[in-house]
Design an enzyme around this catalytic site. Structure first.
Site, PDB file in Angstrom:
ATOM      1  N   ARG A   1       0.855  -1.175   0.000  1.00  0.00           N
ATOM      2  CA  ARG A   1       0.000   0.000   0.000  1.00  0.00           C
ATOM      3  C   ARG A   1       0.897   1.233   0.000  1.00  0.00           C
ATOM      4  O   ARG A   1       1.962   1.250   0.624  1.00  0.00           O
ATOM      5  CB  ARG A   1      -0.907   0.032   1.239  1.00  0.00           C
ATOM      6  CG  ARG A   1      -2.039  -0.995   1.206  1.00  0.00           C
ATOM      7  CD  ARG A   1      -3.068  -0.663   0.142  1.00  0.00           C
ATOM      8  NE  ARG A   1      -4.260  -1.519   0.227  1.00  0.00           N
ATOM      9  CZ  ARG A   1      -4.446  -2.610  -0.496  1.00  0.00           C
ATOM     10  NH1 ARG A   1      -3.502  -3.006  -1.350  1.00  0.00           N
ATOM     11  NH2 ARG A   1      -5.566  -3.310  -0.366  1.00  0.00           N
TER      12      ARG A   1
ATOM     13  N   GLU B   1      -3.022   7.591  -4.366  1.00  0.00           N
ATOM     14  CA  GLU B   1      -3.378   7.156  -5.722  1.00  0.00           C
ATOM     15  C   GLU B   1      -4.887   7.296  -5.954  1.00  0.00           C
ATOM     16  O   GLU B   1      -5.669   7.197  -5.002  1.00  0.00           O
ATOM     17  CB  GLU B   1      -2.954   5.691  -5.938  1.00  0.00           C
ATOM     18  CG  GLU B   1      -3.650   4.689  -5.016  1.00  0.00           C
ATOM     19  CD  GLU B   1      -3.101   3.277  -5.138  1.00  0.00           C
ATOM     20  OE1 GLU B   1      -3.921   2.375  -5.384  1.00  0.00           O
ATOM     21  OE2 GLU B   1      -1.879   3.071  -4.972  1.00  0.00           O
TER      22      GLU B   1
ATOM     23  N   HIS C   1      -1.246   0.176  -9.657  1.00  0.00           N
ATOM     24  CA  HIS C   1      -1.873  -0.739  -8.703  1.00  0.00           C
ATOM     25  C   HIS C   1      -2.514  -1.920  -9.441  1.00  0.00           C
ATOM     26  O   HIS C   1      -3.702  -2.225  -9.276  1.00  0.00           O
ATOM     27  CB  HIS C   1      -2.920  -0.008  -7.859  1.00  0.00           C
ATOM     28  CG  HIS C   1      -3.218  -0.712  -6.559  1.00  0.00           C
ATOM     29  ND1 HIS C   1      -3.675  -0.055  -5.443  1.00  0.00           N
ATOM     30  CD2 HIS C   1      -3.111  -2.017  -6.191  1.00  0.00           C
ATOM     31  CE1 HIS C   1      -3.860  -0.917  -4.451  1.00  0.00           C
ATOM     32  NE2 HIS C   1      -3.521  -2.123  -4.888  1.00  0.00           N
TER      33      HIS C   1
END
Length: 315
Positions: free
Chosen positions: A232, A261, A280
């Protein structure tokens, strides 16, 4: 009668039909604005929510869904789901451990090789007519030392690939040492970073792991070390990382996740030589997506038929 399901994500092609065939009516709120401005008439009917850990569901959002019974996190992470608020209302929370481990581990090695051999940077140079000027000498990965922060299932698969395929010694830092682990345990993040050539972040997100990789850890990693983050964005101190990349504090970084993000800090954009970015997407292989969606459907089916869910999150 169908069950109203609120989706914080767009299920990939084919999956909406599977949800509808299973008796769900899908509503979408895929942006923060849509979630904040959800039609009260729809909110009043929602009995299930499909989300991901990095979006989650707050206590106030739960309060706006009076019929909510179950929250399904698509992947393993559930850090932004208020599990205490869910417990207080007797709302079931599930997640998807193990569904995308292989995809994330594969992507980690892709990032490691990409930043070591500067693949995106050299690809761009060749496409812009700089073939001859770009034939530089670059390091390899074979035999280098791999440090992993967070030796869970994904960390273990990364370790196996690196040890078996690249003959890399493996060390790790965890909240506690793993009994009978073949990998070397380090009692601090700093000690692991000092030892490692590659520092891979594979921890869960959440308040307990915020900025685990800070300026001190990056200093210990040093000018020949590489940082890889597939966990993360919150686990890495972004300001400290920018500083390290700008002034040669570390050799490079490869990030599949960024704090805040999908917004990317402007300072990172021009760093094409010592930084690799992906959106991601580490856990998004066809096999992983199929595993995740099947597990969500099975958890929903179990809950709404009065059975125990398969992968509950315990608050």
């Amino acid at each position: 009668m169908t069950i109203a399901l609120l989706c914080h994500i767009e299920p990939d092609a084919g999956y909406p039909a599977q949800f509808e065939a299973a008796g769900f009516t899908l509503y979408y709120a895929t942006t923060a604005e849509q979630r904040a401005e959800l039609d009260p008439k729809i909110a009043a009917e929602i009995r299930a929510v499909l989300t991901v850990g990095s979006i989650g569901l707050s206590a106030s959002q739960m309060d706006s869904l009076p019929k909510l019974e179950i929250i399904c996190a698509q992947g393993v992470g559930f850090e932004l789901i208020d599990t205490q608020a869910a417990k207080a209302r007797n709302i079931q929370v599930t997640h998807g451990p193990g569904t995308n481990n292989s995809a994330v581990a594969d992507h980690t090695l892709a990032l490691m090789l990409a930043i070591t051999r500067r693949v995106p940077y050299l690809d761009h140079r060749v496409r812009t007519g700089k073939w001859t000027q770009s034939r530089i000498t670059l390091p390899g990965m074979f035999g280098k030392k791999l440090g992993i922060i967070g030796m869970g299932n994904i960390g273990h698969q990364i370790a196996q690939r690196c040890a078996g395929g690249f003959n890399m010694p493996v060390g790790y830092f965890n909240r506690r040492q793993i009994t009978d682990s073949p990998w070397q345990y380090f009692e601090s993040r700093q000690a692991l970073a000092k030892w490692a050539d590659y520092l891979v972040v594979a921890t869960p997100g959440g308040k307990d792991t915020v900025k685990l990789v800070d300026a001190e850890v990056l200093r210990e990693l040093g000018p020949e070390g590489y940082l890889i983050n597939i966990a993360r964005g919150t686990v890495v101190d972004t300001a400290a990382l920018i500083d390290s990349l700008q002034y040669g504090g570390i050799a490079g970084a490869a990030l599949d996740v960024i704090d805040g993000e999908p917004e990317v800090p402007e300072a990172l954009i021009p760093m094409t030589k010592n930084l690799v970015l992906t959106p991601h997407t580490a856990g998004r292989s066809p096999e992983a997506m199929d595993n995740m969606m099947k597990l969500v459907l099975n958890n929903l089916a179990a809950h709404f038929s009065g059975k125990a869910v398969l992968t509950p999150v315990k608050a």
